[in-house]
Design a protein around this motif. Structure first.
Motif, mmCIF file in Angstrom:
data_model
loop_
_atom_site.group_PDB
_atom_site.id
_atom_site.type_symbol
_atom_site.label_atom_id
_atom_site.label_comp_id
_atom_site.label_asym_id
_atom_site.label_seq_id
_atom_site.Cartn_x
_atom_site.Cartn_y
_atom_site.Cartn_z
ATOM 1 N N GLN A 194 33.131 -40.226 -47.711
ATOM 2 C CA GLN A 194 31.572 -40.026 -48.058
ATOM 3 C C GLN A 194 31.172 -41.415 -47.180
ATOM 4 O O GLN A 194 32.114 -41.970 -46.519
ATOM 5 C CB GLN A 194 31.371 -40.229 -49.563
ATOM 6 C CG GLN A 194 32.021 -41.403 -50.061
ATOM 7 C CD GLN A 194 31.957 -41.410 -51.766
ATOM 8 O OE1 GLN A 194 32.884 -41.011 -52.388
ATOM 9 N NE2 GLN A 194 30.552 -41.399 -52.227
ATOM 10 N N ILE A 195 29.878 -41.647 -47.560
ATOM 11 C CA ILE A 195 29.395 -42.605 -46.418
ATOM 12 C C ILE A 195 29.951 -43.887 -46.518
ATOM 13 O O ILE A 195 30.197 -44.659 -45.705
ATOM 14 C CB ILE A 195 27.639 -42.529 -46.677
ATOM 15 C CG1 ILE A 195 27.064 -43.370 -45.919
ATOM 16 C CG2 ILE A 195 27.300 -43.394 -48.121
ATOM 17 C CD1 ILE A 195 25.657 -43.358 -45.642
ATOM 18 N N ASP A 196 30.431 -44.293 -47.765
ATOM 19 C CA ASP A 196 30.907 -45.745 -47.994
ATOM 20 C C ASP A 196 32.347 -45.694 -47.865
ATOM 21 O O ASP A 196 32.949 -46.797 -47.969
ATOM 22 C CB ASP A 196 30.422 -46.201 -49.406
ATOM 23 C CG ASP A 196 29.111 -46.409 -49.502
ATOM 24 O OD1 ASP A 196 28.492 -46.779 -48.654
ATOM 25 O OD2 ASP A 196 28.568 -46.008 -50.528
ATOM 26 N N GLY A 197 33.136 -44.587 -47.418
ATOM 27 C CA GLY A 197 34.722 -44.575 -47.460
ATOM 28 C C GLY A 197 35.143 -43.421 -48.119
ATOM 29 O O GLY A 197 34.709 -42.344 -48.028
ATOM 30 N N ARG A 198 36.304 -43.526 -48.337
ATOM 31 C CA ARG A 198 37.191 -42.769 -48.925
ATOM 32 C C ARG A 198 36.882 -42.328 -50.388
ATOM 33 O O ARG A 198 36.492 -43.301 -51.278
ATOM 34 C CB ARG A 198 38.834 -43.082 -49.096
ATOM 35 C CG ARG A 198 39.318 -43.236 -47.447
ATOM 36 C CD ARG A 198 40.619 -43.020 -47.539
ATOM 37 N NE ARG A 198 41.205 -41.500 -48.169
ATOM 38 C CZ ARG A 198 41.166 -40.478 -46.833
ATOM 39 N NH1 ARG A 198 40.647 -40.800 -45.787
ATOM 40 N NH2 ARG A 198 41.247 -39.318 -47.376
ATOM 41 N N VAL A 199 36.700 -41.006 -50.658
ATOM 42 C CA VAL A 199 36.223 -40.623 -52.031
ATOM 43 C C VAL A 199 37.130 -41.489 -53.203
ATOM 44 O O VAL A 199 36.469 -41.675 -54.333
ATOM 45 C CB VAL A 199 36.197 -39.055 -52.177
ATOM 46 C CG1 VAL A 199 35.769 -38.677 -53.546
ATOM 47 C CG2 VAL A 199 35.057 -38.443 -51.190
ATOM 48 N N PHE A 203 37.455 -38.177 -31.791
ATOM 49 C CA PHE A 203 37.148 -39.701 -32.150
ATOM 50 C C PHE A 203 36.213 -39.725 -33.671
ATOM 51 O O PHE A 203 35.937 -40.627 -34.352
ATOM 52 C CB PHE A 203 36.415 -40.081 -31.105
ATOM 53 C CG PHE A 203 35.108 -39.578 -30.892
ATOM 54 C CD1 PHE A 203 33.854 -39.723 -31.391
ATOM 55 C CD2 PHE A 203 35.215 -38.608 -29.680
ATOM 56 C CE1 PHE A 203 32.731 -39.067 -30.951
ATOM 57 C CE2 PHE A 203 33.872 -37.851 -29.455
ATOM 58 C CZ PHE A 203 32.799 -38.229 -29.968
ATOM 59 N N MET A 204 35.864 -38.381 -34.013
ATOM 60 C CA MET A 204 34.949 -38.364 -35.350
ATOM 61 C C MET A 204 36.182 -37.943 -36.545
ATOM 62 O O MET A 204 35.649 -38.274 -37.623
ATOM 63 C CB MET A 204 34.066 -37.238 -35.250
ATOM 64 C CG MET A 204 33.053 -37.670 -34.293
ATOM 65 S SD MET A 204 31.459 -36.182 -34.619
ATOM 66 C CE MET A 204 30.268 -36.847 -33.165
ATOM 67 N N GLU A 205 37.114 -37.314 -36.192
ATOM 68 C CA GLU A 205 37.960 -36.877 -37.385
ATOM 69 C C GLU A 205 38.494 -37.867 -38.368
ATOM 70 O O GLU A 205 39.141 -38.702 -37.838
ATOM 71 C CB GLU A 205 39.210 -35.887 -36.635
ATOM 72 C CG GLU A 205 38.722 -34.562 -36.018
ATOM 73 C CD GLU A 205 39.752 -33.759 -35.850
ATOM 74 O OE1 GLU A 205 40.973 -34.239 -35.805
ATOM 75 O OE2 GLU A 205 39.575 -32.521 -35.479
ATOM 76 N N ASN A 206 38.060 -37.502 -39.629
ATOM 77 C CA ASN A 206 38.889 -38.524 -40.702
ATOM 78 C C ASN A 206 38.140 -39.900 -40.469
ATOM 79 O O ASN A 206 38.694 -40.774 -41.021
ATOM 80 C CB ASN A 206 40.175 -38.406 -40.654
ATOM 81 C CG ASN A 206 40.892 -37.162 -41.303
ATOM 82 O OD1 ASN A 206 40.227 -36.540 -42.391
ATOM 83 N ND2 ASN A 206 41.770 -36.865 -40.514
ATOM 84 N N GLN A 207 36.802 -40.168 -40.094
ATOM 85 C CA GLN A 207 36.271 -41.181 -39.854
ATOM 86 C C GLN A 207 35.115 -41.331 -40.498
ATOM 87 O O GLN A 207 34.028 -40.804 -40.368
ATOM 88 C CB GLN A 207 35.896 -41.811 -38.459
ATOM 89 C CG GLN A 207 37.065 -41.896 -37.597
ATOM 90 C CD GLN A 207 37.879 -42.805 -37.944
ATOM 91 O OE1 GLN A 207 37.711 -43.954 -38.099
ATOM 92 N NE2 GLN A 207 39.464 -42.464 -37.903
ATOM 93 N N ALA A 208 35.148 -42.156 -41.772
ATOM 94 C CA ALA A 208 33.663 -42.187 -42.491
ATOM 95 C C ALA A 208 32.404 -42.843 -41.850
ATOM 96 O O ALA A 208 31.336 -42.206 -42.126
ATOM 97 C CB ALA A 208 33.987 -43.215 -43.712
ATOM 98 N N GLY A 209 32.552 -43.516 -40.782
ATOM 99 C CA GLY A 209 31.663 -43.981 -39.732
ATOM 100 C C GLY A 209 30.709 -42.919 -39.342
ATOM 101 O O GLY A 209 29.394 -43.132 -38.817
ATOM 102 N N TRP A 210 31.253 -41.611 -38.960
ATOM 103 C CA TRP A 210 30.585 -40.474 -38.326
ATOM 104 C C TRP A 210 29.676 -39.646 -39.674
ATOM 105 O O TRP A 210 29.389 -38.669 -39.312
ATOM 106 C CB TRP A 210 31.551 -39.831 -37.752
ATOM 107 C CG TRP A 210 31.993 -40.558 -36.414
ATOM 108 C CD1 TRP A 210 32.981 -41.120 -35.957
ATOM 109 C CD2 TRP A 210 30.985 -40.727 -35.272
ATOM 110 N NE1 TRP A 210 32.971 -41.613 -34.737
ATOM 111 C CE2 TRP A 210 31.671 -41.267 -34.422
ATOM 112 C CE3 TRP A 210 29.731 -40.102 -35.069
ATOM 113 C CZ2 TRP A 210 31.221 -41.580 -33.023
ATOM 114 C CZ3 TRP A 210 29.059 -40.465 -33.642
ATOM 115 C CH2 TRP A 210 29.678 -41.240 -32.739
ATOM 116 N N HIS A 211 29.648 -40.137 -40.647
ATOM 117 C CA HIS A 211 28.954 -39.566 -41.741
ATOM 118 C C HIS A 211 27.672 -39.178 -41.431
ATOM 119 O O HIS A 211 27.136 -38.001 -41.384
ATOM 120 C CB HIS A 211 28.896 -40.083 -43.234
ATOM 121 C CG HIS A 211 28.087 -39.483 -44.238
ATOM 122 N ND1 HIS A 211 28.945 -38.787 -44.883
ATOM 123 C CD2 HIS A 211 26.823 -39.854 -44.705
ATOM 124 C CE1 HIS A 211 27.904 -38.448 -45.865
ATOM 125 N NE2 HIS A 211 26.722 -39.091 -45.653
#
Length: 278
Positions: free
Chosen positions: A182-187, A247-255
Motif C-alpha cells: 500500500q502507499i506506506d509500505g508492506r500491508v 522497476f515498478m514490480e513489488n515497489q510501494a513507491g510506485w503506488h
C-alpha cells in the motif's frame, strides 16, 4: 474456453497495461502500481464474464462492476475504452481539467462507471447495496467488486461484509487484489489483517484463492465463486504490484507516482516483450 481464447485475453491484459503507462505518463500523475496488478482481473470481467453493452450503458440487466480501490481508475478506464464505451484516444486526457477521466471514477460523467469511488473502504458497501437492490427487483444481474488488500484495513469493509453475508447476497463476488503493498509500505507491516482467508470465512463468505495473473486459474476460480448459493463469495487474488514493469514490480513507491518519459518508454518496451513471450 479454448487455450487460444485465453491467449487472446492475455493479449488484452497486456494492452490494458500499455494504456495505463501511456495515460499516467501523459498526465504526469496517477496510480500505475495497483492498476497494473489488477489487469488480468479486470480483463476477465470485462471481456469474458460480465454481461454489459457499451451501446446501452444503462441496460437494466447488465452486470455491475465497482472499483472499490478507486485510485486504480486507469485500469478501469483502459477496459472501458477497449470495450467501446469511449474512444481509446480519450485515455490520454487522464486527469486533465475538464476531462471525463478524472483521478478517481465519476459515475456522473464517465460512461460505464457504476459508482464514484476513491474513499477507501466504501466500495464494498456500494456493491452490497446494489446486489441487495437487484435481488429485490428479481434482476438476474450480478455485482463484482475489486478491493485492494490495503483497503481491507478499513472498518467499513467488514461492516459491508457482515451485511452481505447476513442477506445471503450470492449475486455478489468480490476480488481482493493481494499485491501485498500500500502507499506506506508492506500491508503486513502497516496494519496486518492476517489471516485474511479465515477472517472472511468467519464472516460467512465463501473464500477462494488463486494466482491473480493466471487467466485460466482466475476464470476457473470465478466459475466456482459464481456457483456459490446462499452467501457472497470472495476471491483472494495473489498479484504483483507494478506487474509488467521491472522497476515498478513489488515497489510501494510506485503506488501513486507516474513514470517520466524515459521510464514510460522502458515500461512499454518491457510490456511488449512480456506480451510477445506469451
Amino acid at each position: 474456453m479454448e487455450q487460444q481464447d485465453y491467449r487472446l485475453l492475455e493479449e488484452k491484459a497486456w494492452r490494458l497495461r500499455r494504456h495505463v503507462i501511456e495515460m499516467t505518463a501523459a498526465a504526469g500523475s496517477g496510480h500505475p502500481g495497483g492498476s497494473l496488478s489488477a489487469a488480468e482481473i479486470v480483463t476477465l470481467l470485462y471481456f469474458k464474464t460480465m454481461r454489459h453493452d457499451a451501446q446501452r450503458p444503462g441496460w437494466p440487466e447488465r452486470d455491475r462492476f465497482i472499483l472499490c480501490k478507486g485510485h486504480a481508475a486507469p485500469i478501469l478506464y483502459a477496459a472501458l475504452a477497449e470495450a467501446g464505451y469511449f474512444p481509446t484516444e480519450e485515455l490520454l486526457t487522464l486527469r486533465r481539467l475538464g476531462s471525463r477521466l478524472q483521478g478517481h471514477p465519476d459515475m456522473k460523467v464517465t460512461p460505464g462507471v457504476e459508482a464514484s469511488t476513491g474513499s477507501l473502504g466504501q466500495g464494498l458497501s456500494l456493491a452490497a447495496g446494489l446486489a441487495l437492490g437487484l435481488r429485490l427487483d428479481q434482476s438476474p444481474a450480478r455485482v463484482f467488486a475489486l478491493l485492494g488488500d490495503g483497503e481491507m484495513q478499513e472498518g467499513q469493509v467488514w461492516e459491508a461484509a457482515m451485511l452481505a453475508a447476513h442477506y445471503g447476497l450470492d449475486n455478489l463476488v468480490a476480488f481482493v487484489d493481494c499485491n501485498g503493498l500500500q502507499i506506506d509500505g508492506r500491508v503486513e507491516e502497516v496494519m496486518s489483517h492476517a489471516p485474511l482467508r479465515e477472517k472472511l470465512a468467519a464472516f460467512n463468505w465463501a473464500v477462494f484463492e488463486c494466482d491473480g495473473h493466471d487467466l485460466t486459474a482466475l476464470d476457473r476460480t470465478l466459475g466456482e465463486a459464481l456457483a456459490v448459493r446462499g452467501r457472497p463469495a470472495v476471491i483472494l487474488a495473489k498479484t504483483i504490484k507494478g506487474r509488467g514493469c521491472s522497476f515498478m514490480e513489488n515497489q510501494a513507491g510506485w503506488h501513486g507516482k507516474a513514470p517520466n518519459a524515459e521510464q514510460a518508454a522502458q515500461a512499454l518496451r518491457e510490456i511488449d516483450c512480456r506480451r510477445e513471450e506469451k
